[in-house]
Design a protein around this motif. Structure first.
Motif, mmCIF file in Angstrom:
data_model
loop_
_atom_site.group_PDB
_atom_site.id
_atom_site.type_symbol
_atom_site.label_atom_id
_atom_site.label_comp_id
_atom_site.label_asym_id
_atom_site.label_seq_id
_atom_site.Cartn_x
_atom_site.Cartn_y
_atom_site.Cartn_z
ATOM 1 N N GLY A 1 -4.034 -2.159 7.359
ATOM 2 C CA GLY A 1 -5.443 -2.093 5.821
ATOM 3 C C GLY A 1 -4.297 -1.770 4.764
ATOM 4 N N ASP A 2 -5.000 -1.511 3.719
ATOM 5 C CA ASP A 2 -4.315 -1.140 2.899
ATOM 6 C C ASP A 2 -4.489 0.409 2.301
ATOM 7 O OD1 ASP A 2 -4.584 -0.156 -0.079
ATOM 8 O OD2 ASP A 2 -4.171 -2.548 -1.034
ATOM 9 N N ALA A 3 -3.321 1.060 2.042
ATOM 10 C CA ALA A 3 -3.354 2.889 2.454
ATOM 11 C C ALA A 3 -4.082 3.202 1.416
ATOM 12 C CB ALA A 3 -1.911 2.722 2.840
ATOM 13 N N LEU A 4 -4.414 2.679 0.115
ATOM 14 C CA LEU A 4 -4.950 3.025 -1.017
ATOM 15 C C LEU A 4 -6.810 3.203 0.254
ATOM 16 C CD1 LEU A 4 -4.986 4.891 -3.535
ATOM 17 C CD2 LEU A 4 -5.489 2.282 -4.851
ATOM 18 N N ASP A 5 -7.224 2.308 0.528
ATOM 19 C CA ASP A 5 -8.707 2.377 1.335
ATOM 20 C C ASP A 5 -8.551 3.014 2.174
ATOM 21 O OD1 ASP A 5 -9.602 0.868 -0.742
ATOM 22 O OD2 ASP A 5 -8.113 -1.021 0.500
ATOM 23 N N ILE A 6 -7.044 3.295 3.690
ATOM 24 C CA ILE A 6 -7.927 3.738 4.163
ATOM 25 C C ILE A 6 -7.274 5.020 3.936
ATOM 26 C CG2 ILE A 6 -6.010 4.530 6.380
ATOM 27 C CD1 ILE A 6 -5.897 1.079 6.268
ATOM 28 N N LEU A 7 -6.219 5.791 3.429
ATOM 29 C CA LEU A 7 -5.711 6.829 2.617
ATOM 30 C C LEU A 7 -7.194 7.810 2.412
ATOM 31 C CD1 LEU A 7 -2.589 6.495 0.739
ATOM 32 C CD2 LEU A 7 -3.021 7.797 3.424
ATOM 33 N N ARG A 8 -8.162 7.047 1.773
ATOM 34 C CA ARG A 8 -9.426 7.803 1.282
ATOM 35 C C ARG A 8 -10.285 7.929 2.167
ATOM 36 N NH1 ARG A 8 -9.877 2.597 -3.322
ATOM 37 N NH2 ARG A 8 -8.616 4.401 -5.224
ATOM 38 N N GLU A 9 -9.682 7.038 2.947
ATOM 39 C CA GLU A 9 -10.912 7.595 4.374
ATOM 40 C C GLU A 9 -10.314 9.058 5.677
ATOM 41 O OE1 GLU A 9 -14.384 6.020 4.579
ATOM 42 O OE2 GLU A 9 -14.044 5.687 2.271
ATOM 43 N N LEU A 10 -9.362 8.947 5.502
ATOM 44 C CA LEU A 10 -9.100 10.322 6.588
ATOM 45 C C LEU A 10 -8.952 11.332 6.392
ATOM 46 C CD1 LEU A 10 -5.068 8.742 6.740
ATOM 47 C CD2 LEU A 10 -7.111 8.005 8.610
ATOM 48 N N GLU A 11 -9.557 12.360 7.674
ATOM 49 C CA GLU A 11 -9.288 13.337 7.372
ATOM 50 C C GLU A 11 -8.130 14.583 8.268
ATOM 51 O OE1 GLU A 11 -12.973 14.683 9.178
ATOM 52 O OE2 GLU A 11 -14.587 12.896 8.638
ATOM 53 N N GLY A 12 -8.381 15.281 7.269
ATOM 54 C CA GLY A 12 -7.089 16.384 7.946
ATOM 55 C C GLY A 12 -7.512 17.216 8.241
ATOM 56 N N PRO A 13 -6.186 18.118 8.668
ATOM 57 C CA PRO A 13 -5.216 18.166 7.945
ATOM 58 C C PRO A 13 -4.380 17.422 8.778
ATOM 59 C CG PRO A 13 -5.351 20.350 9.135
ATOM 60 C CD PRO A 13 -6.726 19.666 9.456
ATOM 61 N N VAL A 14 -2.784 16.951 8.382
ATOM 62 C CA VAL A 14 -2.370 16.909 8.685
ATOM 63 C C VAL A 14 -0.724 17.285 7.964
ATOM 64 C CG1 VAL A 14 -0.303 14.375 8.294
ATOM 65 C CG2 VAL A 14 -2.908 14.368 8.043
ATOM 66 N N ASP A 15 -0.104 17.516 9.236
ATOM 67 C CA ASP A 15 1.613 18.558 9.029
ATOM 68 C C ASP A 15 2.714 17.754 8.382
ATOM 69 O OD1 ASP A 15 0.124 20.710 10.825
ATOM 70 O OD2 ASP A 15 0.868 19.196 12.119
ATOM 71 N N MET A 16 2.856 16.604 8.627
ATOM 72 C CA MET A 16 4.077 16.355 8.028
ATOM 73 C C MET A 16 3.088 14.608 7.675
ATOM 74 S SD MET A 16 8.050 15.658 9.696
ATOM 75 C CE MET A 16 8.943 14.083 9.044
ATOM 76 N N ILE A 17 3.924 13.974 5.804
ATOM 77 C CA ILE A 17 3.440 13.219 6.317
ATOM 78 C C ILE A 17 5.025 12.405 5.904
ATOM 79 C CG2 ILE A 17 2.603 11.557 4.344
ATOM 80 C CD1 ILE A 17 0.205 13.714 4.601
ATOM 81 N N PHE A 18 5.165 10.713 6.383
ATOM 82 C CA PHE A 18 5.798 9.988 5.696
ATOM 83 C C PHE A 18 6.215 8.787 4.741
ATOM 84 C CE2 PHE A 18 9.587 7.042 6.937
ATOM 85 C CZ PHE A 18 10.966 7.903 6.455
ATOM 86 N N MET A 19 6.457 8.791 3.276
ATOM 87 C CA MET A 19 5.674 7.743 2.521
ATOM 88 C C MET A 19 6.709 6.961 2.742
ATOM 89 S SD MET A 19 3.575 7.363 0.289
ATOM 90 C CE MET A 19 3.044 9.451 -0.935
ATOM 91 N N ASP A 20 6.766 5.727 3.075
ATOM 92 C CA ASP A 20 7.679 4.657 3.467
ATOM 93 C C ASP A 20 6.823 3.310 3.257
ATOM 94 O OD1 ASP A 20 10.512 3.422 3.063
ATOM 95 O OD2 ASP A 20 10.403 3.476 5.412
ATOM 96 N N ALA A 21 6.595 3.563 1.942
ATOM 97 C CA ALA A 21 5.484 2.149 1.444
ATOM 98 C C ALA A 21 6.234 1.344 0.349
ATOM 99 C CB ALA A 21 4.275 2.312 1.310
ATOM 100 N N ALA A 22 4.746 0.391 -0.453
ATOM 101 C CA ALA A 22 5.391 -0.120 -1.837
ATOM 102 C C ALA A 22 6.001 0.561 -2.958
ATOM 103 C CB ALA A 22 4.065 -1.644 -2.290
ATOM 104 N N LYS A 23 6.596 1.244 -3.087
ATOM 105 C CA LYS A 23 7.251 2.269 -4.436
ATOM 106 C C LYS A 23 6.248 2.208 -4.997
ATOM 107 C CE LYS A 23 10.366 2.179 -0.605
ATOM 108 N NZ LYS A 23 9.791 1.122 0.213
ATOM 109 N N GLY A 24 5.675 0.728 -6.349
ATOM 110 C CA GLY A 24 4.387 0.824 -7.103
ATOM 111 C C GLY A 24 3.330 2.054 -6.652
ATOM 112 N N GLN A 25 2.962 1.930 -5.658
ATOM 113 C CA GLN A 25 2.278 2.695 -4.903
ATOM 114 C C GLN A 25 1.856 4.064 -4.298
ATOM 115 O OE1 GLN A 25 -0.662 0.756 -5.246
ATOM 116 N NE2 GLN A 25 0.835 -0.793 -6.199
ATOM 117 N N TYR A 26 2.903 4.528 -4.608
ATOM 118 C CA TYR A 26 3.545 6.461 -4.351
ATOM 119 C C TYR A 26 2.152 7.489 -4.998
ATOM 120 C CZ TYR A 26 7.427 5.440 -1.051
ATOM 121 O OH TYR A 26 7.986 4.880 -0.237
#
Length: 219
Positions: A112-137
């Motif tokens: 799915g769309d990361a913007l929608d999924i991120l809103r629903e996720l719960e943390g904490p997360v120790d490390m995040i690797f960002m490698d998606a659409a650059k304009g969306q960072y």
């Protein structure tokens, strides 16, 4: 190129490589002209996994699953990776590669769309690797910060855009100006946010390393 090709080749000549499965997967991807993270970036991630030892990893942008598999292989024993992808073709390829590697239990693939999924996720997360659409960072950043605990690590790839990020917006092609502006905004936020300590590295196509802290910068 961000760094001189000769110097990059020299640095990469010391790279010991990955597991046979990952080496073959990278060859398959390059033959099919599917981009995967560059050799020098792979080395940086392996180092960060050894130094930071994250048990919960979030990846934004799965593609064919190469980087998720790299992190599952070189992360600490028992670590788990959650990775997000919206392209149906890439989702199928990633799922197949996770199965081939026998990593289905260690990697959770979210469609799915990361913007929608991120809103629903719960943390904490120790490390995040960002490698998606650059304009969306920049749009992802509020939820990324919410998910990271104090001491959490954010790694953002491809932030220098082949060196174009250093150019005036009028020096880049019109179709790339929005991405150019958003990436500059993202870099400013990473380096000026009171909850982050960030360095920008000319590794691969540019990588930022950001650590979340609990302190506000003094006036």
């Amino acid at each position: 190129m961000i760094a001189d090709e000769r110097m990059v080749a020299f640095i990469n000549s010391f790279d010991k490589g990955n597991t046979p499965f990952l080496e073959n997967l990278e060859k398959e991807a390059l033959a099919a002209r599917v981009p995967v993270i560059r050799r020098e970036t792979q080395g940086l991630i392996r180092f960060l996994l050894a130094a930071h030892r994250p048990m919960k990893i979030l990846e934004v942008g799965t593609a064919i699953g190469f980087s998720a598999l790299l992190m599952s292989e070189y992360g600490p024993e028992g670590c788990h990776i959650t990775t997000i992808e919206k392209c149906e073709k890439r989702l199928a390829q990633a799922a197949e590669n996770f199965a081939r590697a026998g990593r289905q239990q260690q990697i959770t693939l979210l469609a799915g769309d990361a913007l929608d999924i991120l809103r629903e996720l719960e943390g904490p997360v120790d490390m995040i690797f960002m490698d998606a659409a650059k304009g969306q960072y920049i749009r992802f950043l509020p939820d990324i910060l919410r998910l990271l605990p104090e001491g959490g690590l954010l790694v953002s790839d491809n932030v220098l855009q082949g060196g174009d990020i250093a150019e005036s917006r009028y020096a880049v092609t019109r179709r790339n100006r929005t991405i150019h502006a958003r990436m500059r905004e993202y870099l400013y936020e990473l380096t000026h946010h009171p909850r982050l300590r960030t360095c920008i590295l000319p590794v691969g196509d540019g990588v930022t390393l950001s650590v979340k802290n609990c302190l506000v910068d003094p006036e």
